[in-house]
Design a protein around this motif. Structure first.
Motif, PDB file in Angstrom:
ATOM      1  N   THR A  75       6.032 -15.260  -9.444  1.00  0.00           N
ATOM      2  CA  THR A  75       6.182 -16.102 -10.629  1.00  0.00           C
ATOM      3  C   THR A  75       7.597 -15.953 -11.180  1.00  0.00           C
ATOM      4  OG1 THR A  75       3.863 -15.742 -11.235  1.00  0.00           O
ATOM      5  CG2 THR A  75       5.303 -16.644 -12.931  1.00  0.00           C
ATOM      6  N   LEU A  76       8.263 -17.064 -11.452  1.00  0.00           N
ATOM      7  CA  LEU A  76       9.570 -17.033 -12.119  1.00  0.00           C
ATOM      8  C   LEU A  76       9.353 -17.048 -13.626  1.00  0.00           C
ATOM      9  CD1 LEU A  76      11.681 -19.539  -9.984  1.00  0.00           C
ATOM     10  CD2 LEU A  76      12.078 -17.085 -10.213  1.00  0.00           C
ATOM     11  N   LEU A  77      10.189 -16.311 -14.364  1.00  0.00           N
ATOM     12  CA  LEU A  77      10.039 -16.205 -15.810  1.00  0.00           C
ATOM     13  C   LEU A  77      11.234 -16.822 -16.536  1.00  0.00           C
ATOM     14  CD1 LEU A  77       8.932 -12.461 -15.992  1.00  0.00           C
ATOM     15  CD2 LEU A  77       7.442 -14.469 -15.960  1.00  0.00           C
ATOM     16  N   GLY A  78      11.074 -17.071 -17.808  1.00  0.00           N
ATOM     17  CA  GLY A  78      12.180 -17.511 -18.656  1.00  0.00           C
ATOM     18  C   GLY A  78      12.904 -18.735 -18.131  1.00  0.00           C
ATOM     19  N   ASP A  79      14.190 -18.543 -17.828  1.00  0.00           N
ATOM     20  CA  ASP A  79      14.989 -19.668 -17.337  1.00  0.00           C
ATOM     21  C   ASP A  79      14.701 -19.998 -15.880  1.00  0.00           C
ATOM     22  OD1 ASP A  79      16.103 -17.582 -15.946  1.00  0.00           O
ATOM     23  OD2 ASP A  79      18.103 -17.770 -16.812  1.00  0.00           O
ATOM     24  N   LYS A  80      13.774 -19.236 -15.283  1.00  0.00           N
ATOM     25  CA  LYS A  80      13.350 -19.430 -13.884  1.00  0.00           C
ATOM     26  C   LYS A  80      14.495 -19.244 -12.893  1.00  0.00           C
ATOM     27  CE  LYS A  80       9.519 -22.494 -15.095  1.00  0.00           C
ATOM     28  NZ  LYS A  80       8.544 -21.395 -15.004  1.00  0.00           N
ATOM     29  N   LYS A  81      15.505 -18.478 -13.324  1.00  0.00           N
ATOM     30  CA  LYS A  81      16.650 -18.219 -12.447  1.00  0.00           C
ATOM     31  C   LYS A  81      16.977 -16.733 -12.320  1.00  0.00           C
ATOM     32  CE  LYS A  81      18.967 -22.631 -13.383  1.00  0.00           C
ATOM     33  NZ  LYS A  81      20.217 -23.269 -13.905  1.00  0.00           N
ATOM     34  N   THR A  82      16.665 -15.966 -13.339  1.00  0.00           N
ATOM     35  CA  THR A  82      17.125 -14.576 -13.335  1.00  0.00           C
ATOM     36  C   THR A  82      16.033 -13.533 -13.544  1.00  0.00           C
ATOM     37  OG1 THR A  82      17.642 -14.693 -15.707  1.00  0.00           O
ATOM     38  CG2 THR A  82      19.422 -15.230 -14.149  1.00  0.00           C
ATOM     39  N   ARG A  83      14.800 -13.962 -13.783  1.00  0.00           N
ATOM     40  CA  ARG A  83      13.710 -12.996 -13.959  1.00  0.00           C
ATOM     41  C   ARG A  83      12.473 -13.484 -13.206  1.00  0.00           C
ATOM     42  NH1 ARG A  83      14.522  -8.966 -17.518  1.00  0.00           N
ATOM     43  NH2 ARG A  83      12.306  -8.560 -17.783  1.00  0.00           N
ATOM     44  N   ALA A  84      11.765 -12.530 -12.632  1.00  0.00           N
ATOM     45  CA  ALA A  84      10.586 -12.892 -11.840  1.00  0.00           C
ATOM     46  C   ALA A  84       9.583 -11.749 -11.849  1.00  0.00           C
ATOM     47  CB  ALA A  84      10.989 -13.223 -10.398  1.00  0.00           C
ATOM     48  N   VAL A  85       8.358 -12.071 -11.477  1.00  0.00           N
ATOM     49  CA  VAL A  85       7.300 -11.073 -11.329  1.00  0.00           C
ATOM     50  C   VAL A  85       6.683 -11.228  -9.948  1.00  0.00           C
ATOM     51  CG1 VAL A  85       4.996 -10.359 -12.082  1.00  0.00           C
ATOM     52  CG2 VAL A  85       6.736 -10.911 -13.778  1.00  0.00           C
ATOM     53  N   VAL A  86       6.533 -10.115  -9.259  1.00  0.00           N
ATOM     54  CA  VAL A  86       5.848 -10.089  -7.970  1.00  0.00           C
ATOM     55  C   VAL A  86       4.662  -9.140  -8.091  1.00  0.00           C
ATOM     56  CG1 VAL A  86       5.979  -9.431  -5.537  1.00  0.00           C
ATOM     57  CG2 VAL A  86       7.907 -10.618  -6.607  1.00  0.00           C
ATOM     58  N   SER A  87       3.485  -9.611  -7.718  1.00  0.00           N
ATOM     59  CA  SER A  87       2.312  -8.741  -7.684  1.00  0.00           C
ATOM     60  C   SER A  87       1.832  -8.633  -6.245  1.00  0.00           C
ATOM     61  CB  SER A  87       1.198  -9.293  -8.574  1.00  0.00           C
ATOM     62  OG  SER A  87       0.763 -10.560  -8.120  1.00  0.00           O
ATOM     63  N   TYR A  88       1.232  -7.502  -5.917  1.00  0.00           N
ATOM     64  CA  TYR A  88       0.734  -7.290  -4.558  1.00  0.00           C
ATOM     65  C   TYR A  88      -0.263  -6.142  -4.551  1.00  0.00           C
ATOM     66  CZ  TYR A  88       4.107  -3.428  -4.559  1.00  0.00           C
ATOM     67  OH  TYR A  88       4.812  -2.293  -4.877  1.00  0.00           O
ATOM     68  N   CYS A  89      -0.928  -5.971  -3.434  1.00  0.00           N
ATOM     69  CA  CYS A  89      -1.882  -4.883  -3.266  1.00  0.00           C
ATOM     70  C   CYS A  89      -1.401  -3.919  -2.191  1.00  0.00           C
ATOM     71  CB  CYS A  89      -3.253  -5.425  -2.853  1.00  0.00           C
ATOM     72  SG  CYS A  89      -4.141  -6.266  -4.177  1.00  0.00           S
ATOM     73  N   THR A  90      -1.820  -2.668  -2.299  1.00  0.00           N
ATOM     74  CA  THR A  90      -1.624  -1.705  -1.217  1.00  0.00           C
ATOM     75  C   THR A  90      -2.970  -1.080  -0.883  1.00  0.00           C
ATOM     76  OG1 THR A  90      -1.155   0.156  -2.719  1.00  0.00           O
ATOM     77  CG2 THR A  90       0.737  -1.143  -1.945  1.00  0.00           C
ATOM     78  N   ASP A  91      -3.097  -0.639   0.357  1.00  0.00           N
ATOM     79  CA  ASP A  91      -4.322   0.019   0.817  1.00  0.00           C
ATOM     80  C   ASP A  91      -3.956   1.411   1.326  1.00  0.00           C
ATOM     81  OD1 ASP A  91      -6.647   0.910   1.987  1.00  0.00           O
ATOM     82  OD2 ASP A  91      -7.050  -0.924   3.096  1.00  0.00           O
ATOM     83  N   GLU A  92      -4.369   2.438   0.604  1.00  0.00           N
ATOM     84  CA  GLU A  92      -3.994   3.810   0.921  1.00  0.00           C
ATOM     85  C   GLU A  92      -4.989   4.526   1.838  1.00  0.00           C
ATOM     86  OE1 GLU A  92      -1.846   4.529  -3.406  1.00  0.00           O
ATOM     87  OE2 GLU A  92      -3.822   5.372  -2.994  1.00  0.00           O
ATOM     88  N   SER A  93      -5.889   3.770   2.456  1.00  0.00           N
ATOM     89  CA  SER A  93      -6.937   4.381   3.279  1.00  0.00           C
ATOM     90  C   SER A  93      -6.386   5.300   4.364  1.00  0.00           C
ATOM     91  CB  SER A  93      -7.788   3.288   3.945  1.00  0.00           C
ATOM     92  OG  SER A  93      -8.383   2.462   2.982  1.00  0.00           O
ATOM     93  N   LYS A  94      -5.231   4.940   4.916  1.00  0.00           N
ATOM     94  CA  LYS A  94      -4.670   5.715   6.028  1.00  0.00           C
ATOM     95  C   LYS A  94      -3.299   6.292   5.674  1.00  0.00           C
ATOM     96  CE  LYS A  94      -7.177   3.052   9.505  1.00  0.00           C
ATOM     97  NZ  LYS A  94      -7.075   2.189  10.714  1.00  0.00           N
ATOM     98  N   ALA A  95      -3.094   6.567   4.390  1.00  0.00           N
ATOM     99  CA  ALA A  95      -1.831   7.153   3.924  1.00  0.00           C
ATOM    100  C   ALA A  95      -2.123   8.528   3.340  1.00  0.00           C
ATOM    101  CB  ALA A  95      -1.187   6.257   2.872  1.00  0.00           C
ATOM    102  N   TYR A  96      -1.192   9.469   3.555  1.00  0.00           N
ATOM    103  CA  TYR A  96      -1.434  10.862   3.174  1.00  0.00           C
ATOM    104  C   TYR A  96      -0.155  11.535   2.681  1.00  0.00           C
ATOM    105  CZ  TYR A  96      -5.128   9.618   6.426  1.00  0.00           C
ATOM    106  OH  TYR A  96      -6.137   8.944   7.073  1.00  0.00           O
ATOM    107  N   THR A  97      -0.345  12.683   2.026  1.00  0.00           N
ATOM    108  CA  THR A  97       0.790  13.544   1.702  1.00  0.00           C
ATOM    109  C   THR A  97       0.705  14.791   2.582  1.00  0.00           C
ATOM    110  OG1 THR A  97      -0.408  14.732  -0.054  1.00  0.00           O
ATOM    111  CG2 THR A  97       0.875  12.793  -0.704  1.00  0.00           C
ATOM    112  N   ARG A  98       1.871  15.386   2.818  1.00  0.00           N
ATOM    113  CA  ARG A  98       1.920  16.632   3.597  1.00  0.00           C
ATOM    114  C   ARG A  98       2.903  17.584   2.928  1.00  0.00           C
ATOM    115  NH1 ARG A  98       3.045  14.821   8.676  1.00  0.00           N
ATOM    116  NH2 ARG A  98       5.281  14.909   8.280  1.00  0.00           N
ATOM    117  N   ASN A  99       2.478  18.824   2.724  1.00  0.00           N
ATOM    118  CA  ASN A  99       3.351  19.831   2.155  1.00  0.00           C
ATOM    119  C   ASN A  99       4.388  20.240   3.194  1.00  0.00           C
ATOM    120  OD1 ASN A  99       4.157  22.808   1.538  1.00  0.00           O
ATOM    121  ND2 ASN A  99       3.239  22.067  -0.366  1.00  0.00           N
ATOM    122  N   ARG A 100       5.640  20.212   2.814  1.00  0.00           N
ATOM    123  CA  ARG A 100       6.711  20.487   3.778  1.00  0.00           C
ATOM    124  C   ARG A 100       6.657  21.927   4.287  1.00  0.00           C
ATOM    125  NH1 ARG A 100      10.499  16.237   3.104  1.00  0.00           N
ATOM    126  NH2 ARG A 100      10.164  15.112   1.154  1.00  0.00           N
ATOM    127  N   ALA A 101       6.202  22.857   3.448  1.00  0.00           N
ATOM    128  CA  ALA A 101       6.180  24.273   3.835  1.00  0.00           C
ATOM    129  C   ALA A 101       4.880  24.671   4.526  1.00  0.00           C
ATOM    130  CB  ALA A 101       6.394  25.147   2.605  1.00  0.00           C
TER     131      ALA A 101
END
Length: 215
Positions: free
Chosen positions: A148-174
């Protein structure tokens, strides 16, 4: 291990911290920042910048093969919309690259794609990982973008999206300890990103909001 968001400037950072804190036994899981984790190949994936504005020297962002951050449907026949989507993608890639590189200040690439307020938020998000000596790996798809473009429709915008963390993880480096989302946690997070076009023509992140289960 996701990216959570608060309202306004704190939005991006809070969202990020939410997932991570939940995975580590603290925090809430209603707003979350991006996460990712899983062991695999280490071949780097280069930054995609096919349709980005010409004449702008952009950072070369690389992610290791073990972290697959993918963008399904992030294409448009409209040149302005595509430019916004491209910069939003690179900003997200830059944030994860900083986490993986253990750069709590975000590095030059993230500073390139963030406004001052956006960078402040993202540094808080990144530090929810680096302060605990965590990196990310696995598969993290970002999909269903809306624009979606905002205001003057030239310099501001909004992007929405989804992520799926089912197969994403953290790992302790040590310790090499791997963690994902706790059982019963919705792995899908809905993000709303506000962007502003700077004088050089780069669409920079102003703030990010996230809602777990909002997809």
């Amino acid at each position: 291990m996701a990216r959570r968001a608060l309202t306004t400037t704190a939005t991006v950072l809070t969202t990020t911290a939410a997932l991570l804190l939940t995975a580590c036994g603290g925090g809430d899981d209603k707003q979350d920042d991006i996460k990712g984790a899983d062991t695999g190949s280490t071949s780097p994936s280069a930054s995609a910048s096919a349709s980005q504005a010409s004449g702008i020297k952009r950072p070369d962002i690389k992610l290791p093969g073990e972290f697959q951050l993918t963008f399904d449907g992030w294409t448009s026949g409209d040149a302005v919309e595509q430019a916004v989507l491209d910069d939003a993608k690179e900003q997200l890639r830059a944030g994860y690259a900083a986490i993986i590189a253990d750069e709590p200040d975000g590095g030059d690439a993230l500073a390139f794609y963030d406004t001052a307020s956006g960078l402040s938020q993202d540094r808080q998000w990144i530090k929810t990982y680096t302060s605990k000596n965590l990196t990310v790996f696995g598969k993290l798809p970002a999909y269903d973008p809306e624009f979606t473009l905002l205001g003057d429709k030239k310099t501001r915008a909004v992007v929405s999206y989804c992520t799926d963390e089912s197969k994403a993880y953290t790992r302790n480096r040590a310790t090499k300890e791997v963690q994902g989302n706790p059982a019963g946690t919705d792995p899908k997070v809905f993000y709303t990103v506000t962007l502003a076009k700077n004088a050089d023509g780069v669409w920079q992140n102003v703030s990010t909001r996230g809602k777990r289960g909002g997809c």
